[in-house]
Design a protein around this motif. Structure first.
Motif, short mmCIF file in Angstrom:
data_model
loop_
_atom_site.label_atom_id
_atom_site.label_comp_id
_atom_site.label_asym_id
_atom_site.label_seq_id
_atom_site.Cartn_x
_atom_site.Cartn_y
_atom_site.Cartn_z
N ALA A 186 84.09 3.98 14.39
CA ALA A 186 85.61 3.85 14.44
C ALA A 186 85.64 3.83 13.08
N ALA A 187 86.90 2.86 12.21
CA ALA A 187 86.01 2.35 11.39
C ALA A 187 85.89 1.34 11.21
N PRO A 188 85.58 0.28 10.61
CA PRO A 188 84.61 -0.97 10.28
C PRO A 188 85.74 -2.39 10.67
N MET A 189 87.18 -1.51 9.92
CA MET A 189 87.97 -2.52 10.32
C MET A 189 89.04 -1.40 10.81
N LEU A 190 89.26 -0.73 11.49
CA LEU A 190 89.99 -0.03 12.21
C LEU A 190 89.60 0.77 13.69
N GLU A 216 91.65 -6.56 0.65
CA GLU A 216 91.94 -7.41 0.40
C GLU A 216 92.51 -6.63 -1.04
N ASP A 217 93.30 -8.15 -1.50
CA ASP A 217 93.94 -7.73 -3.22
C ASP A 217 93.92 -9.16 -3.64
N GLU A 218 94.74 -9.39 -4.24
CA GLU A 218 94.84 -10.33 -5.65
C GLU A 218 94.80 -11.30 -4.73
N GLN A 219 94.90 -12.03 -4.24
CA GLN A 219 95.40 -12.87 -3.19
C GLN A 219 94.27 -13.57 -2.52
N GLY A 220 93.58 -12.32 -2.04
CA GLY A 220 92.77 -12.49 -1.21
C GLY A 220 93.49 -11.34 0.23
N PRO A 221 92.64 -11.56 1.24
CA PRO A 221 92.66 -11.19 2.34
C PRO A 221 94.29 -10.42 2.80
N VAL A 222 94.04 -9.63 3.49
CA VAL A 222 95.75 -8.97 3.29
C VAL A 222 95.57 -8.14 4.89
N PRO A 273 110.77 6.59 17.06
CA PRO A 273 111.12 6.54 15.97
C PRO A 273 109.88 7.05 14.79
N GLY A 274 108.94 7.00 15.69
CA GLY A 274 107.94 7.31 14.21
C GLY A 274 106.43 5.86 14.30
N VAL A 275 105.50 5.61 13.21
CA VAL A 275 104.90 4.86 13.07
C VAL A 275 104.83 3.33 12.24
N HIS A 276 104.92 2.06 12.88
CA HIS A 276 106.01 0.54 12.19
C HIS A 276 104.46 -0.09 11.76
N VAL A 277 104.78 -0.36 10.40
CA VAL A 277 103.62 -1.15 9.85
C VAL A 277 104.01 -2.75 9.92
N TYR A 278 103.18 -3.77 10.06
CA TYR A 278 103.68 -5.06 9.09
C TYR A 278 102.48 -5.88 8.84
N SER A 279 102.89 -6.65 8.13
CA SER A 279 101.65 -7.36 6.96
C SER A 279 101.38 -8.80 7.17
N SER A 280 100.39 -9.69 7.17
CA SER A 280 99.91 -11.10 7.66
C SER A 280 98.94 -11.19 6.40
N ARG A 281 99.61 -12.27 6.19
CA ARG A 281 97.71 -13.43 6.06
C ARG A 281 96.90 -13.97 6.22
N CYS A 291 91.64 -2.25 19.36
CA CYS A 291 90.26 -1.93 17.74
C CYS A 291 90.02 -3.38 18.20
N VAL A 292 89.12 -3.25 17.12
CA VAL A 292 88.03 -4.46 16.83
C VAL A 292 88.06 -4.92 15.49
N ILE A 293 88.35 -5.78 15.37
CA ILE A 293 89.36 -7.07 13.63
C ILE A 293 87.94 -7.61 13.14
N PRO A 294 87.87 -6.95 12.04
CA PRO A 294 86.67 -8.07 11.62
C PRO A 294 86.98 -8.95 11.57
N VAL A 295 87.12 -10.15 11.54
CA VAL A 295 87.71 -10.87 10.16
C VAL A 295 86.99 -11.82 9.78
N ASP A 296 85.57 -12.47 10.03
CA ASP A 296 84.83 -12.97 8.86
C ASP A 296 83.04 -12.11 9.48
N PRO A 297 83.05 -11.75 9.21
CA PRO A 297 82.55 -10.55 10.06
C PRO A 297 80.04 -12.03 9.66
#
Length: 663
Positions: free
Chosen positions: A24-28, A86-92, A108-116, A371-377
């Motif tokens: 599965a994806a290294p980030m998902l 990664e975007d211009e401000q760093g990890p998102v 209702p479907g698939v929800h999405v949230y964002s965080s820094r 899921c396993v989140i690779p926060v700081d490999p």
């Protein structure tokens, strides 16, 4: 709800080589409690947001506690995934998941949230919207903008897969969307979502008859994702176990994996959830790289965990090694996790058993992997992400996020933490230890283990002193922990064969001559071993003539697993299970017994008696192998020991192994 008869669920492997690969994806990552609803749940208003647990620290994870977004609403991202970008401000971070605000049906479907920071999550709305009815596809501007140019055939696929509300007065089950996962396609500038798309099929109204993999695409991580289609995937080669020519290509619990070279894969539970597949995707990530009719196993797909009844795969990559966490398939109920590793995604996978330590080992801390989140490999910081399913209140079903702990090589554990922060996790480098251990030791002989070992750490090699800890008090394989000298505080684990000097009987219940059973026999051969076979009904031994064996109605299980602990004999018809050992010299003995339950949700327990005396009024059976020692058993002129297990709850009882040691 797959396991109506818990005995049909296969035993987990222990340190065995698996067939093929999982990813599965290294980030998902993902997994689902598929076929988990007993019936339709009516649409309902979104319940009031619960108040966070008192004392929950801000900027910290509190597993299993209510989790609200920045607006104060319950986070609706069940069976989901956190994608690191990664975007211009760093990890998102983007958190996708099932919106269960209406319960089981009418999602209702698939929800999405964002965080820094991974603690505070902003609601970004529905990345993929479902349909209330077919008419909405033609009347709602949101949907006409997405699907206005679709052909009638394409629109029919959208209606089939995205109408999640049961029509009033209809007996036809609606569609189900589970385990959404997203990967970015940098080459095409798109975001691709795959979903377990289920519901009725053309021939069945069963909720999980369709068993399709659905795909959608968007130009933004927040959507709107445009549904493309759903279909079945690869099939087992003819002649392989679990090959299903009449129901090919099923896809339920699924995940995605984006490898370092840009190749994408989909991993999914198939064959009525008995086997896992991993299939290569095409360059667009929206279809299989090779259609089922021309796919070659080992090139286009592979088939790991054949017949093992595993689901909920969560995969990540660490130091060049792929790690895969899965759950058993037990409906809504949690069960023991297992993890496997591989260095080649289409090569061999090695199973390492249950990574969970502590009281939560039999239920994965009351959760199912997603899921396993690779926060700081580089620092070795990875987060296990799981769901704690509560079918009576899915809208408020909590999440379980925990730190993964890594030891030597590919060893990994999943401990419990009431409250923790990812920034505070210790540095976990990749290291390996060369330690030459004796073939066997006597009980308590920690001093026989080496006092120094060779350490390979980040490209350098050194000799380190080692201090050992472990209870070498049971026959068979026992794990010990070595702590290395040095500021790093590194520990590693080894299996040690403990062979008591005066074993007179060693029985592997179920009759399998596993490698540890044979090693134990070899180590004890200079003593007074009185049985020549692993198990038998009560009677004369075929070689020694000594009388021993089991009594009562029973059956063996787990003979394909190379472990004393994982093989067993279980009683049937609520019978007692008795082992009798005759031809013993007068004296005192210790009776060692191994207990293990590959079906821990059965809530099994037994009263244990030795020669009629109750030595345990309530022996519990869990998903973690245990050993008990009943010491000082007196044997007189009769020369016999009788071990009896009597069920104290409704499930039948069982035993893994029995050893008799002369004191």
């Amino acid at each position: 709800m797959h396991d109506a008869n818990p005995r049909t669920s296969p035993l987990p492997r222990r340190r065995s080589v698996l067939t093929g690969a999982i990813a599965a994806a290294p980030m998902l990552a993902l997994g689902t409690a598929s076929a988990r609803a007993a019936g339709p749940a009516p649409a309902a208003p979104v319940p009031a947001a619960p108040v966070p647990a008192e004392g929950a620290a801000p900027g910290a994870f509190t597993p299993g506690q209510p989790w609200l977004d920045t607006s104060g609403a319950v986070i609706q991202a069940h069976g989901g995934q956190v994608l690191v970008h990664e975007d211009e401000q760093g990890p998102v971070y983007y958190w996708y998941g099932e919106d269960r605000s209406n319960g089981y049906h009418a999602s209702p479907g698939v929800h999405v949230y964002s965080s820094r920071d991974l603690y505070s999550w902003t609601d970004e709305g529905l990345a993929l919207r479902s349909l209330v009815d077919a008419e909405q596809l033609e009347t709602d501007p949101y949907f006409t903008a997405l699907y206005g140019d679709y052909s009638d055939e394409q629109k029919a696929a959208v209606i089939r897969d995205l109408v999640t509300v049961k029509a009033e007065g209809s007996d036809v089950n609606p569609a189900i969307l589970e385990r959404p996962k997203v990967i970015p396609n940098a080459a095409e500038g798109t975001w691709v979502m795959w979903v377990h798309a289920d519901g009725p099929s053309e021939t069945s109204n069963a909720q999980y008859a369709k068993a399709n993999a659905g795909v959608a695409v968007s130009d933004s991580p927040f959507g709107p994702f445009r549904w493309i289609d759903s279909y079945r995937l690869h099939v087992a080669p003819e002649g392989e176990p679990n090959h299903q020519p009449n129901s090919p290509g099923m896809a339920r619990d699924m995940n995605l994996f984006l490898d370092d070279d840009g190749t994408a894969y989909i991993i999914y539970s198939s064959e009525e959830n008995y086997s896992l597949f991993i299939s290569k995707l095409d360059p667009s990530f929206t279809a299989l790289a090779t259609p089922p009719e021309s796919a070659v196993k080992g090139v286009d797909f592979t088939r790991p965990y054949i017949g093992a009844h595993r689901e909920a795969p969560a995969l990540f990559k660490r130091a060049g090694t792929y790690y895969l966490i899965t759950s058993g398939a037990t409906g809504w109920s949690p069960n023991p996790a297992q993890y496997a590793t591989a260095t080649d995604i289409l090569g061999e996978w090695t199973d390492h058993g249950n990574p969970v330590v502590g009281d939560g080992a039999s239920t994965t801390h009351g959760s199912q992997s997603t899921c396993v989140i690779p926060v700081d490999p580089e620092h070795g910081t990875y987060i296990y992400m799981g769901d704690r399913w509560t079918p009576s209140d899915l809208a408020n079903a909590p999440y379980v996020w925990l730190p993964l702990r890594f030891g030597e090589g590919t060893s990994m554990t999943l401990p419990w933490e009431d409250s923790w922060r990812w920034e505070d996790q210790p540095y976990q480098p990749h290291f390996e230890v060369d330690a030459t251990l004796p073939a066997s030791v006597r009980p308590g002989e920690l001093n026989k283990l080496p006092r120094s070992v060779t350490l390979r750490l980040e490209g350098s090699t050194s000799t380190r002193r080692v201090t050992w800890e472990g209870a070498l008090d049971r026959p068979g394989i026992t794990e010990v922990v070595g702590t290395l000298s040095g500021a790093e505080g590194l520990t590693f684990r080894r299996d040690v064969l403990v062979a008591p000097k005066n074993l007179v009987y060693i029985v592997n219940a179920g009759g399998a001559e596993t490698s540890d059973y044979l090693a134990l026999r070899e180590a004890a051969k200079a003593g007074r071993l009185q049985n020549s076979v692993a198990d038998q009904p009560y009677g004369a031994d075929p070689l020694t003539g000594n009388v021993w064996g089991y009594q009562g109605r029973s059956k063996p299980a787990g003979s394909s697993y190379d472990s004393l602990d994982l093989t067993l004999r279980y009683a049937t018809d609520h019978d007692d299970l008795t082992y009798r050992f005759a031809n013993l010299a007068a004296g005192r003995y210790t009776v060692h017994v191994g207990y293990y339950d590959p079906w821990p949700w059965a809530n099994r327990a037994a009263e244990v008696r030795v020669n009629g005396d109750v030595v345990s009024a309530q022996q519990l059976f869990t998903g973690v192998p245990e050993a008990a020692a009943y010491r000082g058993v007196a044997v007189g002129a009769a020369g016999e020991i009788a071990l009896t297990l009597h069920p104290t709850r409704s499930p039948d009882i069982q035993v893994s192994w029995v050893a008799i040691e002369a004191e």
